[in-house]
Design a protein around this motif. Sequence first.
Motif, short mmCIF file in Angstrom:
data_model
loop_
_atom_site.label_atom_id
_atom_site.label_comp_id
_atom_site.label_asym_id
_atom_site.label_seq_id
_atom_site.Cartn_x
_atom_site.Cartn_y
_atom_site.Cartn_z
N LEU A 289 0.83 -1.20 0.00
CA LEU A 289 0.00 0.00 0.00
C LEU A 289 0.87 1.26 0.00
O LEU A 289 1.93 1.28 0.62
N PRO A 290 0.40 2.32 -0.67
CA PRO A 290 1.12 3.60 -0.60
C PRO A 290 1.20 4.11 0.83
O PRO A 290 0.29 3.91 1.63
N ARG A 291 2.29 4.79 1.14
CA ARG A 291 2.51 5.28 2.50
C ARG A 291 1.39 6.22 2.95
O ARG A 291 0.96 6.20 4.10
N ASP A 292 0.91 7.07 2.02
CA ASP A 292 -0.11 8.03 2.42
C ASP A 292 -1.44 7.37 2.75
O ASP A 292 -2.24 7.90 3.51
N VAL A 293 -1.68 6.18 2.18
CA VAL A 293 -2.88 5.43 2.54
C VAL A 293 -2.76 4.95 3.99
O VAL A 293 -3.70 5.09 4.79
N LEU A 294 -1.62 4.37 4.32
CA LEU A 294 -1.41 3.90 5.69
C LEU A 294 -1.53 5.05 6.69
O LEU A 294 -2.12 4.89 7.76
N GLU A 295 -1.01 6.20 6.33
CA GLU A 295 -1.03 7.33 7.24
C GLU A 295 -2.42 7.94 7.40
O GLU A 295 -2.69 8.61 8.40
N SER A 296 -3.30 7.71 6.42
CA SER A 296 -4.65 8.28 6.50
C SER A 296 -5.67 7.32 7.10
O SER A 296 -6.84 7.68 7.29
N ASP A 297 -5.23 6.11 7.43
CA ASP A 297 -6.14 5.10 8.00
C ASP A 297 -6.09 5.19 9.52
O ASP A 297 -5.07 4.90 10.13
N PRO A 298 -7.20 5.61 10.16
CA PRO A 298 -7.15 5.81 11.62
C PRO A 298 -7.04 4.52 12.42
O PRO A 298 -6.46 4.51 13.51
N PHE A 299 -7.61 3.43 11.91
CA PHE A 299 -7.68 2.19 12.69
C PHE A 299 -6.90 1.03 12.07
O PHE A 299 -6.57 0.08 12.77
N GLY A 300 -6.64 1.09 10.77
CA GLY A 300 -5.85 0.07 10.11
C GLY A 300 -6.65 -1.03 9.45
O GLY A 300 -6.12 -1.77 8.60
N ASP A 301 -7.92 -1.16 9.79
CA ASP A 301 -8.71 -2.28 9.27
C ASP A 301 -8.82 -2.27 7.74
O ASP A 301 -8.64 -3.30 7.08
N PHE A 302 -9.10 -1.10 7.17
CA PHE A 302 -9.26 -1.01 5.72
C PHE A 302 -7.95 -1.29 5.00
O PHE A 302 -7.93 -1.97 3.97
N SER A 303 -6.85 -0.78 5.54
CA SER A 303 -5.54 -1.01 4.90
C SER A 303 -5.19 -2.49 4.91
O SER A 303 -4.68 -3.03 3.92
N ILE A 304 -5.46 -3.16 6.02
CA ILE A 304 -5.14 -4.58 6.12
C ILE A 304 -5.97 -5.39 5.14
O ILE A 304 -5.46 -6.27 4.43
N ILE A 305 -7.26 -5.10 5.07
CA ILE A 305 -8.13 -5.82 4.13
C ILE A 305 -7.69 -5.57 2.69
O ILE A 305 -7.58 -6.50 1.88
N PHE A 306 -7.42 -4.31 2.37
CA PHE A 306 -7.02 -4.00 1.00
C PHE A 306 -5.66 -4.58 0.67
O PHE A 306 -5.41 -5.02 -0.46
N GLY A 307 -4.76 -4.63 1.65
CA GLY A 307 -3.48 -5.28 1.43
C GLY A 307 -3.63 -6.74 1.09
O GLY A 307 -2.93 -7.28 0.23
N GLN B 31 -13.45 9.98 8.08
CA GLN B 31 -12.12 9.52 7.66
C GLN B 31 -12.21 8.18 6.92
O GLN B 31 -11.55 7.98 5.89
N LEU B 32 -13.03 7.28 7.44
CA LEU B 32 -13.16 5.97 6.82
C LEU B 32 -13.82 6.05 5.46
O LEU B 32 -13.44 5.34 4.52
N LEU B 33 -14.82 6.90 5.31
CA LEU B 33 -15.49 7.05 4.03
C LEU B 33 -14.53 7.58 2.98
O LEU B 33 -14.47 7.06 1.85
N LEU B 34 -13.77 8.60 3.32
CA LEU B 34 -12.80 9.16 2.38
C LEU B 34 -11.73 8.12 2.02
O LEU B 34 -11.32 8.01 0.86
N LEU B 35 -11.31 7.35 3.03
CA LEU B 35 -10.31 6.32 2.78
C LEU B 35 -10.87 5.23 1.87
O LEU B 35 -10.19 4.76 0.95
N PHE B 36 -12.11 4.82 2.12
CA PHE B 36 -12.70 3.79 1.27
C PHE B 36 -12.77 4.24 -0.18
O PHE B 36 -12.46 3.46 -1.10
N LEU B 37 -13.18 5.48 -0.41
CA LEU B 37 -13.26 5.99 -1.78
C LEU B 37 -11.89 5.98 -2.45
O LEU B 37 -11.77 5.67 -3.64
N ARG B 38 -10.86 6.29 -1.67
CA ARG B 38 -9.50 6.23 -2.22
C ARG B 38 -9.13 4.79 -2.56
O ARG B 38 -8.54 4.51 -3.62
N LEU B 39 -9.45 3.85 -1.68
CA LEU B 39 -9.13 2.45 -1.94
C LEU B 39 -9.91 1.90 -3.12
O LEU B 39 -9.38 1.11 -3.91
#
Length: 230
Positions: free
Chosen positions: A161-179, A212-220
């Motif tokens: 995952l891009p670093r800015d995605v990891l930094e914008s994820d408050p809880f980590g759940d979305f990043s882990i699933i997308f990874g 935050q999660l909604l914006l992150l999901f749209l990015r993912l």
Amino acid sequence: VVPIRNEEGNLPDLFQNLIKVPKLDEVIFVEGGSVDNSFDVISELAKGHDRIRVLKQQGIGKFDAVLAGINTSRANRVVIWDADSTISLEDTTRMLDQAAASPSLITGNRLRGTRAPKSMRILNLIGNHFFSICFMLILKGKKIDTLCGTKIFPKGILDLLPRDVLESDPFGDFSIIFGAVLAKIPIESIPVQYSARKYGNTNIRRWRGGVQLLLLFLRLLKLFRSDRKN
């Protein structure tokens, strides 16, 4: 990895549960931002236990604490173990048994399990179902509990995952699933019983976190569609 913030009253029982689990090669507590005595309590409990390490978080937020623990871990696979103990030792042990037999991302599912009274507010429940439905666009129609904090996964998936995605994820759940999606490893969703907190209050800011999660999901979702085209 156990992220801690204002969990002083939960730590003695949590610690006793963790040291009973032989499958855990190391346990890394990462404390940050507490206004109670969490750091002192966990540091005292950890004395004399070679498997246990305690870190002081330098950044802010749950996922930042998780990443701090992962960065010092010697293991190839990571368990995120929430300090509030709302997921039982028995359910987490079941997930560990499943992880031992599978290279998958293993995640708890409170939506298919049972929920104790007052364990989840109605708006939280609605939000959890909403994001579970959203992620069906990425998970080929599979519905999981995206925001259950208890997850077991190969730590290398976060390198995708891009670093800015990891930094914008408050809880980590979305990043882990997308990874896991990018790594093309299966995702197994295990029903768990969700209990109410016995000590303290949730550290989640619901409205801010939801935005935050909604914006992150749209990015993912955008990254997912771009990855499919390539």
